[in-house]
Design an enzyme around this catalytic site. Structure first.
Site, PDB file in Angstrom:
ATOM      1  N   ASP A 186      42.803  43.025  29.648  1.00 54.21           N
ATOM      2  CA  ASP A 186      42.576  41.889  30.078  1.00 54.21           C
ATOM      3  C   ASP A 186      44.595  41.376  30.957  1.00 54.21           C
ATOM      4  OD1 ASP A 186      40.686  41.341  29.282  1.00 54.21           O
ATOM      5  OD2 ASP A 186      41.366  39.831  27.682  1.00 54.21           O
ATOM      6  N   MET A 187      44.775  40.717  31.712  1.00 53.84           N
ATOM      7  CA  MET A 187      46.024  40.884  32.623  1.00 53.84           C
ATOM      8  C   MET A 187      46.485  38.970  31.448  1.00 53.84           C
ATOM      9  SD  MET A 187      48.814  41.647  33.838  1.00 53.84           S
ATOM     10  CE  MET A 187      48.034  43.088  35.162  1.00 53.84           C
ATOM     11  N   ARG A 208      39.345  45.065  37.488  1.00 51.81           N
ATOM     12  CA  ARG A 208      38.675  43.477  37.753  1.00 51.81           C
ATOM     13  C   ARG A 208      39.955  42.725  38.092  1.00 51.81           C
ATOM     14  NH1 ARG A 208      39.413  41.006  32.270  1.00 51.81           N
ATOM     15  NH2 ARG A 208      37.603  42.561  31.610  1.00 51.81           N
ATOM     16  N   GLY A 249      43.621  33.994  37.932  1.00 55.53           N
ATOM     17  CA  GLY A 249      44.773  34.244  37.472  1.00 55.53           C
ATOM     18  C   GLY A 249      44.447  32.507  36.388  1.00 55.53           C
ATOM     19  N   THR A 301      34.787  35.833  38.986  1.00 52.71           N
ATOM     20  CA  THR A 301      35.212  34.986  39.112  1.00 52.71           C
ATOM     21  C   THR A 301      33.279  34.637  39.298  1.00 52.71           C
ATOM     22  OG1 THR A 301      35.219  33.815  41.593  1.00 52.71           O
ATOM     23  CG2 THR A 301      34.746  36.128  42.181  1.00 52.71           C
ATOM     24  N   HIS A 302      33.137  33.240  38.914  1.00 59.38           N
ATOM     25  CA  HIS A 302      32.273  32.155  39.431  1.00 59.38           C
ATOM     26  C   HIS A 302      32.471  31.246  41.097  1.00 59.38           C
ATOM     27  CE1 HIS A 302      33.772  32.186  34.903  1.00 59.38           C
ATOM     28  NE2 HIS A 302      33.095  32.165  34.960  1.00 59.38           N
ATOM     29  N   GLN A 325      44.827  39.805  38.776  1.00 60.85           N
ATOM     30  CA  GLN A 325      45.128  38.137  39.146  1.00 60.85           C
ATOM     31  C   GLN A 325      45.559  38.544  40.812  1.00 60.85           C
ATOM     32  OE1 GLN A 325      47.834  37.489  35.969  1.00 60.85           O
ATOM     33  NE2 GLN A 325      47.025  36.901  34.740  1.00 60.85           N
TER      34      GLN A 325
END
Ligand code: FDA
Length: 299
Positions: free
Chosen positions: A122-123, A172, A176, A219-220, A151
């Site tokens: 993860d970032m 990915r 952000g 993203t959604h 991000q």
């Protein structure tokens, strides 16, 4: 609120908060996450698991987290799940000992490789961006089965993608989730969305030019996904040239629709007791979620 220590301790003790967070995670234990993963698989959706937690303060905690993930990788395999894991470096000790954190990542990647699975990183907030990318470069050189989150709100990300391309990365891209200053990050939704589209296009163009890159759009935002799909088609790439990753509990209907339409979809399932900061970020993304949480106060 995400970094408020008092609330971090108090809120998770309140029944209504525990009920509200269940909208975004199937439960606090890994078994409920694995069960949810099986349900997604029935709908043709793969999964990625993350045990919530960040900024641990004792190295033994990082050792425990790493041991947990090693066990989880075995369980994912034993359950026959198309499941991967995604970890936060500060949960593996990045604030305390970079080398030990890197060693944890390498052990996880080793174990995951034996089952043909990827370990995602993860970032986190901008104080960690450079350290996280540097650690990814180190891990990726020895473990091809590692991926990194970048991000789109950060100005630097376009250059980071170019920097990572020679490593044949798995990336990915997300918008952000942290509060970042204007010097480092785009501030308006419009700018972030435009950069997300631009960066996705750059990754697809690289794939089209023959670079090896695994692209995940975290993203959604289905309009963005649609726009990016059209770009992929225009340059002759199928919609399977990238995968879509979404969070558990958000736009579940869209996840299923995309899977039905032949997109590669992966649902990120968070679980664990240390959900406070993560949950605050989910509330911040959509103020309506605060109302949903408050409604849990009602009988
Ligand atoms: P946007 O916020 O524009 O939302 C688009 C639509 O999605 C909304 O209109 C709404 O319908 C729905 N939606 C989005 N968020 C919602 C929410 N919380 N509740 C209900 N509906 C919501 N960030 C980070 O900094 N580091 C990381 O490592 C990751 N990892 C990560 C993995 C995956 C798989 C995803 C999907 C996201 C992340 N994120 C992340 C979080 C990311 O940065 C971002 O904050 C959220 O995905 C929300 O942005 P969207 O792209 O969904 O767009």
């Amino acid at each position: 609120m995400a970094s408020n220590r008092w609330l971090r301790y108090q809120l998770p003790r309140l029944g209504f908060a525990r009920r509200a967070v269940l909208r975004f995670m199937p439960g606090e234990d890994s078994e409920s996450a694995l069960r949810a993963g099986k349900d997604f698989q029935k709908d043709g959706i793969s999964v990625v698991f993350t045990r919530l937690g960040e900024n641990i303060t004792r190295l033994e905690e990082a050792d425990e987290v790493a041991a947990h993930y090693l066990g989880l990788i075995e369980r994912i395999h034993a359950e026959g799940l198309d499941g991967e894991i995604s970890v936060k470096l500060t949960q593996l000790g990045l604030d305390l000992d970079v080398d030990r954190t890197a060693a944890h990542i390498e052990r996880l990647a080793d174990r995951a490789a034996s089952f043909g699975k990827t370990v995602w990183i993860d970032m986190e907030g901008s104080p960690y961006t450079e350290k996280t990318i540097a650690l990814y470069e180190r891990a990726k050189a020895r473990h091809p089965n590692t991926g990194l989150c970048l991000q789109a709100y950060l100005h630097r990300t376009a250059a980071d993608i170019q920097r990572l391309l020679p490593l044949e990365p798995a990336l990915r891209l997300v918008k952000g989730a942290y509060a970042e200053p204007a010097a480092l990050a785009y501030q308006t939704r419009r700018e972030v969305d435009a950069n997300f589209a631009l960066l996705s296009t750059a990754m697809l163009d690289a794939a089209c030019a023959g670079r090896r890159i695994r692209i995940a759009l975290g993203t959604h935002d289905v309009n963005l996904i649609d726009q990016i799909t059209r770009h992929a088609a225009a340059i002759g790439l199928p919609k399977t040239a990238f995968e879509v990753q979404m969070l558990y509990g958000i736009r579940a209907d869209e996840q299923r629709r995309l899977a039905r339409q032949g997109f590669v979809v992966r649902d990120l399932i968070g679980y664990g007791t240390a959900w406070y900061a993560w949950y605050m970020r989910r509330l911040a993304e959509r103020p309506a979620n605060v109302l949903f949480a408050l409604r849990q106060l009602l009988p």
